[in-house]
Design an enzyme around this catalytic site. Sequence first.
Site, PDB file in Angstrom:
ATOM      1  N   HIS A  88       0.845  -1.176   0.000  1.00 28.41           N
ATOM      2  CA  HIS A  88       0.000   0.000   0.000  1.00 28.41           C
ATOM      3  C   HIS A  88       0.889   1.238   0.000  1.00 28.41           C
ATOM      4  O   HIS A  88       1.947   1.264   0.636  1.00 28.41           O
ATOM      5  CB  HIS A  88      -0.914   0.003   1.230  1.00 28.41           C
ATOM      6  CG  HIS A  88      -2.033  -0.983   1.136  1.00 28.41           C
ATOM      7  ND1 HIS A  88      -1.928  -2.260   1.616  1.00 28.41           N
ATOM      8  CD2 HIS A  88      -3.271  -0.871   0.593  1.00 28.41           C
ATOM      9  CE1 HIS A  88      -3.062  -2.906   1.389  1.00 28.41           C
ATOM     10  NE2 HIS A  88      -3.891  -2.087   0.769  1.00 28.41           N
ATOM     11  N   GLU A  90       0.768   4.176   1.418  1.00 28.06           N
ATOM     12  CA  GLU A  90       1.100   4.814   2.693  1.00 28.06           C
ATOM     13  C   GLU A  90       2.097   3.987   3.503  1.00 28.06           C
ATOM     14  O   GLU A  90       2.935   4.522   4.224  1.00 28.06           O
ATOM     15  CB  GLU A  90      -0.157   5.131   3.514  1.00 28.06           C
ATOM     16  CG  GLU A  90      -0.948   3.934   3.977  1.00 28.06           C
ATOM     17  CD  GLU A  90      -1.958   3.406   2.973  1.00 28.06           C
ATOM     18  OE1 GLU A  90      -2.841   2.642   3.401  1.00 28.06           O
ATOM     19  OE2 GLU A  90      -1.883   3.747   1.775  1.00 28.06           O
ATOM     20  N   ARG A  95       7.727   3.438   5.291  1.00 27.45           N
ATOM     21  CA  ARG A  95       8.986   2.690   5.335  1.00 27.45           C
ATOM     22  C   ARG A  95      10.151   3.543   4.841  1.00 27.45           C
ATOM     23  O   ARG A  95      11.233   3.528   5.419  1.00 27.45           O
ATOM     24  CB  ARG A  95       8.882   1.420   4.502  1.00 27.45           C
ATOM     25  CG  ARG A  95       8.042   0.362   5.148  1.00 27.45           C
ATOM     26  CD  ARG A  95       7.958  -0.866   4.280  1.00 27.45           C
ATOM     27  NE  ARG A  95       7.167  -1.877   4.952  1.00 27.45           N
ATOM     28  CZ  ARG A  95       6.876  -3.042   4.435  1.00 27.45           C
ATOM     29  NH1 ARG A  95       7.303  -3.365   3.228  1.00 27.45           N
ATOM     30  NH2 ARG A  95       6.152  -3.906   5.107  1.00 27.45           N
TER      31      ARG A  95
END
Length: 153
Positions: A88, A90, A95
């Site tokens: 995903h 976001e 990360r």
Amino acid sequence: MASVTAESVVEATLKSYAALPKHGKPSVRDNGVPEWTILASISLTLPDACSSTATNGTQVVPISIGTGVKVLPAARLPPLGDTVHDCHAEVLARRGFVRWLLDQATRVARGEEHAGLVLWDAETKRFSLAPGVQAWLYVSALPVGVAQHVLSC
């Protein structure tokens, strides 16, 4: 410090995304159907003291940008765990931001050149963002799950 608007964060994110190479970006398929993806970013807002190129007292700097819309099914996960499972946008942006923070903290700890946005407080023995620096999350669509958990470290 001038107030930052959501529009200025979106504008900086879209400008950074547009500057990236075309490879991997959505396009129009042979059958005329346009592809799409979700775009997310984590940006820092820098007050005048942190930047010589600030406009209206504040500069918005996208630190991490991610695109994506899926999670690998359990059946496709490799046994060594060497594949990103949650793609995903976001999650990928978070990360990248965590990686950037760790890199900056490492540089500060080693006394190496760094952006000056991450500081070490010897008294509390903690790293923090420099005074006046704020982190902003932008996602082009509603995130999956509860948004408050996206940035918890």
